[in-house]
Design an enzyme around this catalytic site. Structure first.
Site, short mmCIF file in Angstrom:
data_model
loop_
_atom_site.label_atom_id
_atom_site.label_comp_id
_atom_site.label_asym_id
_atom_site.label_seq_id
_atom_site.Cartn_x
_atom_site.Cartn_y
_atom_site.Cartn_z
CG ASN A 1 -34.98 -40.31 11.64
OD1 ASN A 1 -34.88 -39.38 10.79
ND2 ASN A 1 -33.39 -40.69 11.92
CG ASP B 1 -28.23 -41.62 18.08
OD1 ASP B 1 -27.41 -41.09 17.63
OD2 ASP B 1 -29.24 -41.23 18.79
CG ASP C 1 -21.06 -38.07 16.61
OD1 ASP C 1 -20.97 -37.25 15.55
OD2 ASP C 1 -21.67 -38.10 17.53
CG PHE D 1 -28.70 -28.78 12.78
CD1 PHE D 1 -27.74 -28.49 11.89
CD2 PHE D 1 -29.94 -28.03 12.78
CE1 PHE D 1 -28.04 -27.39 10.86
CE2 PHE D 1 -30.16 -26.99 11.93
CZ PHE D 1 -29.29 -26.95 10.98
CE LYS E 1 -26.98 -33.86 21.77
NZ LYS E 1 -28.23 -34.11 21.45
O1 C5P Z 1 -25.88 -36.31 19.63
P1 C5P Z 1 -26.91 -36.07 18.57
O2 C5P Z 1 -27.47 -36.96 17.71
O3 C5P Z 1 -27.91 -35.19 19.52
O4 C5P Z 1 -26.20 -35.04 17.74
C1 C5P Z 1 -26.83 -34.15 16.51
C2 C5P Z 1 -25.76 -33.68 15.95
O5 C5P Z 1 -24.78 -34.72 15.35
C3 C5P Z 1 -26.17 -33.43 14.44
O6 C5P Z 1 -25.60 -32.40 13.84
C4 C5P Z 1 -26.14 -34.77 13.63
O7 C5P Z 1 -26.27 -34.41 12.22
C5 C5P Z 1 -25.12 -35.34 14.07
N1 C5P Z 1 -24.69 -36.61 14.19
C6 C5P Z 1 -23.98 -37.37 13.33
N2 C5P Z 1 -23.60 -38.75 13.59
C7 C5P Z 1 -24.40 -39.28 14.27
C8 C5P Z 1 -25.30 -38.92 15.19
C9 C5P Z 1 -25.63 -37.65 15.00
O8 C5P Z 1 -23.27 -36.61 12.68
N3 C5P Z 1 -24.16 -40.65 14.28
#
Ligand code: C5P
Length: 397
Positions: free
Chosen positions: A210, A279, A306, A323, A337
């Site tokens: 990204n 993701d 995650d 974030f 979240k």
């Molecule tokens: O669920 P989402 O991606 O919107 O959440 C964002 C937050 O989760 C950010 O702090 C991002 O760094 C973290 N994140 C993570 N691992 C992932 C996806 C998101 O730590 N696989």
């Protein structure tokens, strides 16, 4: 006293009998984590050898202004820039006079002029010399310019006199050095920040990723280290210099990022997840470049771990900040979240606005925590980062 980890201390030694104590000083500074380099004047070398201080500091000792070989590639300007603190112990009456008049006639006086680092002097001289009006005036001149003093102590002197002029004990000098760094909001805390994108390989030459620039995460790392924290940034591929004193661990994929974070988290007080983690990743990485074939190709993707939720589930856990980049119903989604990932705080921002967020230099965010929120109006990411660090510091248990 806290620590001197990540602090570069340039120790200047001038020619007085107390110079022998600089050996102990080097050891004590190092024991608290400082990186120490030493400059000795000609006079100092009459009292203690450069070899002693070289062996103790683990770095070549710098003695001459113009001998490039002796300086081992670190000239006065590099030394001046390298230093976070220039500590001169002992500081003789002659050196103090030369500093007061702005002389640049040897390596130590020149480096003192060339550095932007704070200057801390530990004076050492005969009591009469210390009480002489000329020295008193020189000291007034230096302190009015912001130079700090530690000592001198009063007592019996090497020359047999009794009075003020003994160099302070190394322990007290080290404490004074620590106090200069002790003002930060996160002094001594350990902070881990993830930043940038992750890259999920498809084959040896292609990946899914990204547009995250890493600017917000790196600005937070800078703000964190400025607040006195021992800071590590775990970063995906970004084109940014590492802020001074920040440890940087480069990774490519989300699983590599998770591994690094899990390794760091047992020693961490605050975890800030700023990375734009993919993701999904390809279910398998092709060992060879995928060849062009038919009109369509199907990729099978699997969920990435995650990272921030995994860290928030560790015990004992650091204060965990995530974030939330959203395009609509920003605060509602961010709160969701924060709850689902079990975070202590979430920083919400509107990525539908092209002028803030992902690749831009500005941001506008709302920090949310259980029972409160604070909106930070649009500003440069450095300003936003400093405010976020201050908010995080205020919410620590
Ligand atoms: O669920 P989402 O991606 O919107 O959440 C964002 C937050 O989760 C950010 O702090 C991002 O760094 C973290 N994140 C993570 N691992 C992932 C996806 C998101 O730590 N696989």
């Amino acid at each position: 006293m806290t620590h001197l980890i990540n602090r570069n201390i340039l120790l200047g030694v001038s020619g007085g009998i107390a110079a022998y104590k600089s050996a102990e000083l080097v050891r004590k500074l190092q024991l608290l984590g400082a990186e120490v380099r030493v400059i000795m004047t000609q006079g100092a070398q009459q009292f203690i050898t450069p070899l002693t201080l070289q062996a103790l500091s683990g770095n070549p000792v710098h003695t001459t202004l113009l001998d490039t070989e002796a300086e081992q590639g670190m000239g006065h300007i590099e030394l001046a820039r390298w230093a976070d603190l220039l500590l001169i112990a002992p500081a003789t009456a002659d050196l103090i006079a030369r500093l007061a008049t702005g002389r640049a006639d040897d390596l130590l006086s020149t480096t003192s002029l060339a550095t932007a680092a704070p200057l801390l002097l530990a004076p050492a001289m005969n009591q009469q010399m210390w009480q002489d009006q000329a020295t008193a005036q020189n000291i007034d001149t230096l302190t009015s310019r912001g130079v700090r003093l530690i000592g001198p102590a009063t007592g019996e002197q090497a020359c047999g006199d009794i009075g003020p002029g003994r160099m302070e004990q190394p322990e007290a000098i080290v404490q004074a050095a620590c106090a200069l760094f002790d003002s930060g909001l996160l002094q001594g805390k350990r902070v881990v920040i993830t930043a940038g994108p992750t890259r999920e390989a498809l084959d040896p030459v292609r990946y899914i990723s990204n547009n995250s620039s890493g600017k917000m995460g790196f600005a937070l790392a800078q703000a964190s280290v400025d607040a006195g924290a021992i800071t590590t940034v775990v970063s995906g591929p970004v084109n940014l210099p590492t802020p001074r004193h920040v440890e940087r661990r480069n990774i490519q994929s989300a699983t590599q990022m998770l591994d690094q974070c899990l390794e760091l988290v047992p020693n961490c007080d605050i975890f800030i997840s700023c990375a734009a983690v993919a993701d999904y990743r390809p279910a398998s990485i092709e060992p060879h470049k995928i060849k062009k074939g038919g009109e369509q190709i199907t990729l099978q993707l699997v969920r990435n771990p995650d990272i921030v939720a995994t860290i928030a589930a560790t015990r004992p856990r650091p204060f965990t900040v995530g974030f939330a980049a959203e395009t609509n119903d920003i605060l509602t989604y961010a709160k969701g979240k924060m709850a689902s990932k079990n975070l202590d705080m979430i920083i919400a921002n509107d990525v539908s606005n092209q002028e803030i967020g992902f690749n831009s230099d500005d941001n506008e965010v709302t920090a949310l925590w259980s029972g409160g929120e604070q909106t930070l109006p649009r500003a440069g990411k450095r300003v936003i980062a400093n405010t976020l660090i201050a908010i995080i510091a205020s919410k620590l248990g």
